[in-house]
Write an enzyme that holds these catalytic residues in place. Structure first.
Site, short mmCIF file in Angstrom:
data_model
loop_
_atom_site.label_atom_id
_atom_site.label_comp_id
_atom_site.label_asym_id
_atom_site.label_seq_id
_atom_site.Cartn_x
_atom_site.Cartn_y
_atom_site.Cartn_z
N HIS A 1 10.98 5.56 7.77
CA HIS A 1 11.37 6.52 6.72
C HIS A 1 12.51 5.95 5.90
CE1 HIS A 1 9.33 9.04 9.72
NE2 HIS A 1 8.95 9.78 8.69
N GLU B 1 -3.39 7.65 1.31
CA GLU B 1 -2.67 7.17 0.13
C GLU B 1 -3.57 6.46 -0.87
OE1 GLU B 1 -1.54 7.13 3.21
OE2 GLU B 1 0.24 8.40 3.05
#
Ligand SMILES: Cc1ncc(C[n+]2csc(CCOP(=O)(O)OP(=O)(O)O)c2C)c(N)n1
Length: 737
Positions: free
Chosen positions: A537, A467
């Protein structure tokens, strides 16, 4: 000191003339005198600053002592204003060689308003010289490296898409000058300590894989503050560890010898400029002073070790070299040094007289002064949708559909847009697409589906699973004028990019006093209510980013708002975190026809989902449909009317609409999906309590998630996240209060 002769005069030539024509790896004798002037100026500037710090006339000092030769050589070998530079804080000699002046540097030290690097906002030696293409540097030791990779990618992109460099009225392009050269090279330097950081390896990986023209310079002085190299680097030598990266040209050199360094840079730059790949220059240097004035190296380095370093001091070695080669005699050296001292004195006096910045300027350049994303002109009506040929109404589209359509239309309109992230491409193996062997993926939520197919794999591509790599490269690209619209697959995995998102992206403009900016869009899938999404999530956490000055934060609840706000995000001149709720991507709630290729919504304008008189509910994202459900039930059961406000944009946010509504209803409930304590709604609740106290007939309440992560089992998830029943209960309590 290297003395390789390149010009080869014949034996008959007079000794004096032979001396005059002699060059050293391409450096003439005159150039070497100039080299010494720069190196000596750099060292004496450090010494002057150290004195000024001891006299409390400046506030911080970090020196480039011992690193002068390698910096000088890079500065001589590369082209200011043509190549690009991401220099480490010890690169004083590099910056001087590129054309920065001692006065520039002293203005940084005193924190003057006219400090060219930041107008008094950054510590000295955090170099930024827009005219020289020296890009604003920060204090985190490794965060410049991925940006340099993005910078090099932007240069390559513009060379392949020269039309994209054109200006365009009405969006960020109007304010972003683009310059590029087909054979430009990006320089980035770091200490051997910073090579321990993950971002270094992520940058090496991408530069290698993409054969990018980046020169990585490791200025290895053997210490990172007090930690020696063998603790940082397995085996004690970074060159050995990186040797397996393909496409690189590698050099490991004595970084105290400017001639050796210059030759190494020439070879490396030839490799980079030819498009063969990146370069790696590992320069062994010394650190004759302590790490900074806050450090005393005698606490961890014995004299014997320090004396070995002292024998390799590049300033002394260069003096001896000039004398030995007959380039300057002692008298000539003394004259040069005296001139440097005199010039420095003038610069010191000027810097000490320079005006400091005034406190009223502190908010300047947090955001773009040129493009106001909250401007009323951005309020555009959706285009009217004609019925289908058979006369039937066109089916409304989901949020996922409209985000995809908006990206497609904006990419068509603006060739500077590039889209990348994990899995965002249709297919990295382009031939499968070309041969129509597969349909293509386009994101784990398929939001970018078809974009690679339409716009090609240099505009839409997969990143490595890293990321920081995504955001760091985007920062570098946006600094050059590209508009990266990148994707973080799940908010839960945004944290590896946190250094870039907190310390870099939102700060580039402010810390450089508007010298640079990096307006890119980071799209992030966020939120829970997924029935099985579990801890990793389902997270929210938007308040961490609204707590970061310089970052716009958007959080739409429906398809139309997502389309309008995403378009504003792409066209605007600031960095935007665009939060997309996964549960809302394909929800029936909030579907809409495509509003057209110019549909924008201004930032900071809330939407009144339903008007009411008895209670104001302020919320956003996936809580909007739940609050609407609760409000409708409340009205059915008790006749009380809730005014429901969807903020849509969290920074800036619409205080006027909140204040007007609470002043009317005299009651306020703030609802959000993130955990209750210190969440985004806490700030809204505090402001209402502070500024609307006189208007309130009841306490300001909050409904939010319990202070725990979201669990997997749906019974637990339901109990943790705010539900319509929780909202209804709080609404009842407030209207009955
Ligand atoms: C990410 C980060 N961690 C820690 C620091 C504090 N710090 C500043 S300089 C430094 C040492 C850097 O060593 P090295 O990269 O070898 O460069 P040198 O100072 O030796 O030239 C440290 C730990 C920082 N600025 N940034």
């Amino acid at each position: 000191m290297a003395t390789k002769t390149e010009a080869k005069p014949t034996g008959a030539v007079d000794e004096k003339i032979r001396g005059r024509g002699k060059t050293y790896e391409g450096l003439s004798r005159e150039r070497l005198i100039e080299a010494y002037r720069v190196m000596y100026t750099s060292r004496r500037l450090d010494d002057r600053e150290i004195l000024l710090k001891r006299q409390q006339k400046i506030f911080f000092q970090i020196s480039g002592a011992g690193h002068e030769a390698v910096g000088l050589a890079a500065g001589f070998a590369m082209k200011p204003g043509y190549d690009w530079f991401y220099p480490y804080y010890r690169d004083r000699a590099l910056c001087l060689a590129l054309g920065a002046t001692p006065l520039d540097m002293l203005l940084m030290a005193v924190g003057a308003a006219s400090d060219p690097q930041s107008g008094g906002r950054q510590m000295p030696s955090h170099w930024s010289f827009p005219k020289l293409n020296v890009v604003t540097q920060s204090s985190p030791t490794g965060s410049q490296i991925l940006q340099a990779v993005g910078c090099a990618e932007a240069g390559r992109y513009f060379a392949a898409h020269p039309q994209a460099a054109k200006k365009n009225a009405g969006d960020y392009r109007q304010f972003k000058d683009v310059k590029f050269h087909g054979d430009e090279v990006t320089y980035v330097s770091l200490g051997e300590g910073a090579s321990s950081e993950g971002e270094f390896w992520e940058a090496m990986n991408t530069a290698s894989n993409n054969k990018l023209p980046v020169v990585f310079v490791i200025e290895d002085n053997g210490y990172a503050i007090s930690v020696p190299v063998e603790v940082q680097t397995a085996g004690g030598n970074i060159s050995r560890l990186v040797a397996g990266f393909p496409n690189f040209h590698f050099e490991e050199i004595d970084g105290t010898d400017p001639v050796v360094c210059y030759a190494a840079f020439q070879r490396t730059l030839a490799h980079c400029r030819a498009g063969e790949g990146p370069g790696f220059v590992h320069a062994h240097v010394i650190r004759p002073y302590s790490h900074s004035l806050s450090d005393d190296e005698k606490l961890y380095r014995p004299d014997a070790e320090r004396n070995i370093d002292a024998a390799r001091d590049p300033i002394t070695l260069m003096q001896m070299f000039l004398i030995r080669e007959g380039i300057l005699d002692e008298n000539g050296i003394n004259k040069l040094e005296k001139q440097v001292e005199d010039d420095l004195q003038v610069a010191v006096d000027q810097a000490l007289d320079a005006a400091p910045p005034t406190p009223d300027t502190i908010s300047q350049y947090i955001y773009s002064p040129d493009f106001d994303p909250a401007a009323a002109a951005l309020q555009v009506e959706p285009i009217a949708i004609a019925p289908a040929a058979d006369g039937k109404k066109v089916a409304p589209k989901t949020m996922a559909d409209l985000i995809n359509a908006t990206l497609r239309d904006e990419m068509r309109r603006d060739e500077r847009i590039v889209v990348f992230g994990e899995d965002v491409a249709d297919c990295s193996r382009q031939q499968y697409l070309t041969e129509k062997l597969i349909k293509g993926k386009g994101g784990v939520f398929k939001l970018t589906y078809g974009l690679q197919n339409d716009f090609g794999c240099d505009r839409v591509f997969n990143s490595p699973l890293a990321e920081a790599n995504i955001v760091g490269r985007a920062v570098g690209m946006a600094t050059r004028g590209l508009k990266p619209v990148v994707e973080i697959q799940f908010f839960d995995y945004i944290w590896p990019a946190m250094m870039q998102l907190r310390d870099e992206l939102p700060l580039i403009r402010w810390r450089s006093n508007n010298g640079f900016s990096s307006p890119c869009v980071v799209r992030v899938a966020i939120g829970g209510y997924l029935t099985g999404g579990a801890i990793y999530h389902s997270q929210c956490g938007e308040s961490i980013f609204t707590h970061t000055p310089g970052m716009r934060v958007v959080f739409p609840s429906n398809a139309l708002d997502a389309a309008g706000l995403l378009r504003t995000a792409i066209r605007c001149d600031d960095p935007v975190l665009f939060l997309e709720h996964k549960r809302l991507y394909r929800e029936t709630f909030g579907r809409a026809p495509y509003p057209g290729p110019d549909y924008t919504i201004p930032f900071g304008k809330a939407k009144i989902v339903q008007p009411g008189t008895d209670l104001t509910v302020i919320t956003y994202g996936a809580v909007v449909p739940r609050a609407l459900q609760a409000a409708q039930k409340l009205e059915r059961e008790q006749g009380a009317k809730v005014e429901l406000i969807d903020l849509r944009c969290l920074n800036p946010f619409d205080w006027e609409t909140i204040a007007a509504s609470v002043s009317k209803t005299n009651r306020a409930l703030v609802a959000y999906e993130d955990t209750l304590s210190w969440g985004y709604g806490a700030e809204i609740a505090a402001r209402i309590a502070d500024q609307l106290f006189d208007q309130l007939d009841a306490p300001v309440r909050r409904v939010a998630a319990k202070d725990v992560f979201v669990a997997y089992q749906p019974i637990l998830e339901d109990a943790i996240l705010p539900q319509a029943e929780d909202l209804l209960r709080a609404m009842k309590e407030l209207v009955e209060y």
